[in-house]
Design a protein around this motif. Structure first.
Motif, PDB file in Angstrom:
ATOM      1  N   ASP A 104       2.016   9.458  -5.677  1.00  0.00           N
ATOM      2  CA  ASP A 104       2.653  10.739  -5.332  1.00  0.00           C
ATOM      3  C   ASP A 104       3.696  11.133  -6.367  1.00  0.00           C
ATOM      4  O   ASP A 104       3.783  12.293  -6.771  1.00  0.00           O
ATOM      5  N   ARG A 144       2.267   1.693  -3.497  1.00  0.00           N
ATOM      6  CA  ARG A 144       1.268   2.233  -4.436  1.00  0.00           C
ATOM      7  C   ARG A 144       1.050   3.729  -4.199  1.00  0.00           C
ATOM      8  O   ARG A 144       0.947   4.509  -5.137  1.00  0.00           O
ATOM      9  N   ASN A 145       0.985   4.127  -2.941  1.00  0.00           N
ATOM     10  CA  ASN A 145       0.817   5.546  -2.629  1.00  0.00           C
ATOM     11  C   ASN A 145       2.006   6.378  -3.100  1.00  0.00           C
ATOM     12  O   ASN A 145       1.838   7.496  -3.586  1.00  0.00           O
ATOM     13  N   SER A 170       0.833  -1.208   0.000  1.00  0.00           N
ATOM     14  CA  SER A 170       0.000   0.000   0.000  1.00  0.00           C
ATOM     15  C   SER A 170       0.868   1.259   0.000  1.00  0.00           C
ATOM     16  O   SER A 170       0.582   2.228  -0.719  1.00  0.00           O
TER      17      SER A 170
END
Length: 173
Positions: A69, A64-65, A61
């Motif tokens: 960004d 992916r973030n 996670s």
């Protein structure tokens, strides 16, 4: 809840898998390695502060973030670069226009200097200072018809400059 040692063990076990996943997702092994490392660091620091129930899921996670960004950041950078390029192009065109106008003004001024004195004065009073023909006639103690003739001859004398160049400096047909 796993202990810190178990979290670190699970993170290190998933690290290689994460790098492969990111390499496939990003199609750039260097960016994939950077994001995997930063994801690992974030999850590890999070684990130091408290409990992490599913370290592997948190690791993916976080990755992916970070991809999101990074995409936003690249998009912002691209938009900024395009804006700067556009402004630079507009500024270059503006500077070019200024140079062309200055050159044209210099040619007109040189041509006006070559006109006979009285013709030049009449033309400047009419075209630059906006005097009426009657005002010029009274001021210079000549007839309105003489003013009209001086203006016509001055325009004729300068007409080759007008025919040769348009305001943008491009030759006219």
């Amino acid at each position: 809840m796993p202990s810190l040692a178990q979290v670190v063990e699970e993170l290190t076990g998933a690290y290689t898998e994460l790098k492969r996943y990111l390499g496939w997702k990003l199609n750039d092994s260097h960016k994939a390695a950077d994001i995997a490392q930063e994801s690992f660091e974030r999850v590890y620091h999070h684990a130091l502060k408290g409990k992490v129930a599913r370290p592997r899921a948190l690791l993916f996670s976080a990755a992916r973030n970070l991809i999101i960004d990074q995409g936003r950041s690249e998009q912002r950078d691209q938009s900024l670069m395009e804006e700067l390029e556009q402004q630079g192009g507009e500024m270059a065109a503006s500077v070019e226009q200024q140079i062309l106008h200055r050159d044209q003004l210099e040619r007109v001024a040189a041509r006006l200097q070559r006109l006979p004195r009285k013709r030049r004065e009449v033309f400047i009073l009419a075209r630059i200072y906006g005097y009426s023909y009657a005002e010029i006639a009274a001021r210079m103690d000549i007839s309105v018809a003489a003013v009209e003739k001086h203006i016509a001859r001055a325009v004729l004398d300068c007409s080759d400059l007008i025919e040769r160049d348009d305001p943008a400096g491009a030759p006219r047909k």
